[in-house]
Enzyme design. Structure first.
Site, PDB file in Angstrom:
ATOM      1  NE  ARG A  38      -1.946  -1.304   3.750  1.00  0.00           N
ATOM      2  CZ  ARG A  38      -1.570  -0.425   4.678  1.00  0.00           C
ATOM      3  NH1 ARG A  38      -1.912   0.844   4.583  1.00  0.00           N
ATOM      4  NH2 ARG A  38      -0.845  -0.817   5.711  1.00  0.00           N
ATOM      5  CG  ASP A  62      -5.865  -1.870   1.066  1.00  0.00           C
ATOM      6  OD1 ASP A  62      -6.048  -3.087   1.295  1.00  0.00           O
ATOM      7  OD2 ASP A  62      -6.042  -0.978   1.917  1.00  0.00           O
ATOM      8  CG  ASN A  89       3.590 -11.498   4.195  1.00  0.00           C
ATOM      9  OD1 ASN A  89       3.811 -12.118   5.238  1.00  0.00           O
ATOM     10  ND2 ASN A  89       3.827 -10.195   4.078  1.00  0.00           N
ATOM     11  CE1 TYR A 155      -4.431 -11.665  12.796  1.00  0.00           C
ATOM     12  CE2 TYR A 155      -3.981 -13.001  14.743  1.00  0.00           C
ATOM     13  CZ  TYR A 155      -3.602 -12.520  13.499  1.00  0.00           C
ATOM     14  OH  TYR A 155      -2.402 -12.896  12.952  1.00  0.00           O
ATOM     15  N   PRO A 185       3.165 -18.874  11.705  1.00  0.00           N
ATOM     16  CG  PRO A 185       4.292 -17.107  10.729  1.00  0.00           C
ATOM     17  CD  PRO A 185       3.000 -17.847  10.679  1.00  0.00           C
ATOM     18  N   GLY A 186       4.140 -18.240  15.134  1.00  0.00           N
ATOM     19  CA  GLY A 186       3.726 -17.676  16.399  1.00  0.00           C
ATOM     20  C   GLY A 186       4.141 -16.217  16.466  1.00  0.00           C
ATOM     21  CB  VAL A 188       7.044 -12.889  13.758  1.00  0.00           C
ATOM     22  CG1 VAL A 188       8.271 -12.519  12.929  1.00  0.00           C
ATOM     23  CG2 VAL A 188       6.657 -14.337  13.514  1.00  0.00           C
ATOM     24  CB  THR A 190       6.641  -7.928  12.195  1.00  0.00           C
ATOM     25  OG1 THR A 190       5.332  -8.234  12.711  1.00  0.00           O
ATOM     26  CG2 THR A 190       7.349  -9.218  11.814  1.00  0.00           C
ATOM     27  CG  PHE A 192       1.132  -8.765  14.460  1.00  0.00           C
ATOM     28  CD1 PHE A 192       0.269  -9.280  13.502  1.00  0.00           C
ATOM     29  CD2 PHE A 192       0.821  -8.964  15.802  1.00  0.00           C
ATOM     30  CE1 PHE A 192      -0.883  -9.972  13.877  1.00  0.00           C
ATOM     31  CE2 PHE A 192      -0.321  -9.649  16.184  1.00  0.00           C
ATOM     32  CZ  PHE A 192      -1.172 -10.153  15.215  1.00  0.00           C
TER      33      PHE A 192
END
Length: 254
Positions: A38, A62, A89, A155, A185-186, A188, A190, A192
């Site tokens: 984006r 987006d 991703n 989520y 993944p658990g 990470v 980032t 996030f």
């Protein structure tokens, strides 16, 4: 090992975190890249970084914008139209509230990005893979798609949907020469949590304090391993956590 420097990969959410780390490892091995995101400034930055290693094309959209997703992918130049690898991703968490006080806007964002966005991009890319009887789709899921934790409600639901879509894709595309798998993944380290907590960097930082979380590069290594297996090998579903994480709610913090 599959020869990778003749391949083209399309990565959504390529401007940060796991997507950016995957783009870097792909570029190191000469994979041609279609990077989607984006934020044009970040797309420009990653292009400048990787352009000396491989050919790079960027698509600024987006994943929630269905019409733009199809328009951008259908308008790819001929030299980039043969997409061998799709890395779904793009995804986010918004808020961490109990169901009774959750934000409708947060719910819409998570379902639109994590579920519908993945479907839009896959739908746009799949016809070429089916025609060529060749391709590889990797869906980035989450441990939140394998269990549910307090206040994770929508989520977790969105990531359970990714898990179901991944399984359904693999069934529906069986016999068409397309590998389909998920990496879940658990925790990470980032952006996030910063997104989840709407820019509250202090609260986001606390999520990863007291233990050693996974890094985006750890997941990128697994993605690279997955795409370089022999053509008859399909890693269908892989869950990865750091040593200190046992579940979404059990983390060995010091």
């Amino acid at each position: 090992m599959i020869k990778m420097n003749t391949k083209t990969a399309l990565i959504t959410g390529a401007t940060s975190g796991i997507g950016r780390a995957a783009a870097r490892i792909f570029a190191d091995h000469g994979v041609r890249l279609i990077l989607c995101g984006r934020r044009q400034d970040r797309l420009d930055a990653i292009t400048n970084e990787l352009a000396q290693k491989t050919e790079v094309m960027t698509l600024n959209f987006d994943v929630r914008d269905k019409d733009l997703v199809f328009e951008k992918i259908q308008q790819l130049p001929e030299s980039f139209r043969q997409i061998d690898i799709l890395l779904n991703n793009a995804g986010n968490a918004h808020g961490l509230d109990p169901i009774q006080t959750g934000s409708l806007d947060d719910w819409d964002a998570m379902l639109d990005i994590n579920v519908k966005g993945l479907l839009y991009v896959s739908k746009a890319v799949l016809p070429g893979m089916i025609e060529r009887h060749s391709g590889h789709i990797i869906n980035i899921g989450s441990t939140a798609g394998k269990e549910v934790y307090p206040n994770g409600n929508v989520y977790c639901a969105s990531k359970h949907a990714v898990d179901a879509i991944n399984q359904g894709m693999r069934i529906d595309l069986n016999g068409k020469g397309i590998r389909v798998g998920a990496i879940n993944p658990g925790m990470v380290a980032t952006e996030f949590s910063e997104v989840r907590f709407k820019g509250d960097t202090e609260r986001a930082a606390k999520v990863y304090q007291g233990f050693t979380p996974l890094q985006p590069e750890d997941i990128a290594d697994i993605i690279w391993f997955t795409v370089t297996r022999p053509a008859h090998v399909n890693i269908a579903d892989l869950t990865v956590m750091s040593l200190d994480q046992a579940s979404s709610t059990i983390v060995n913090k010091q």
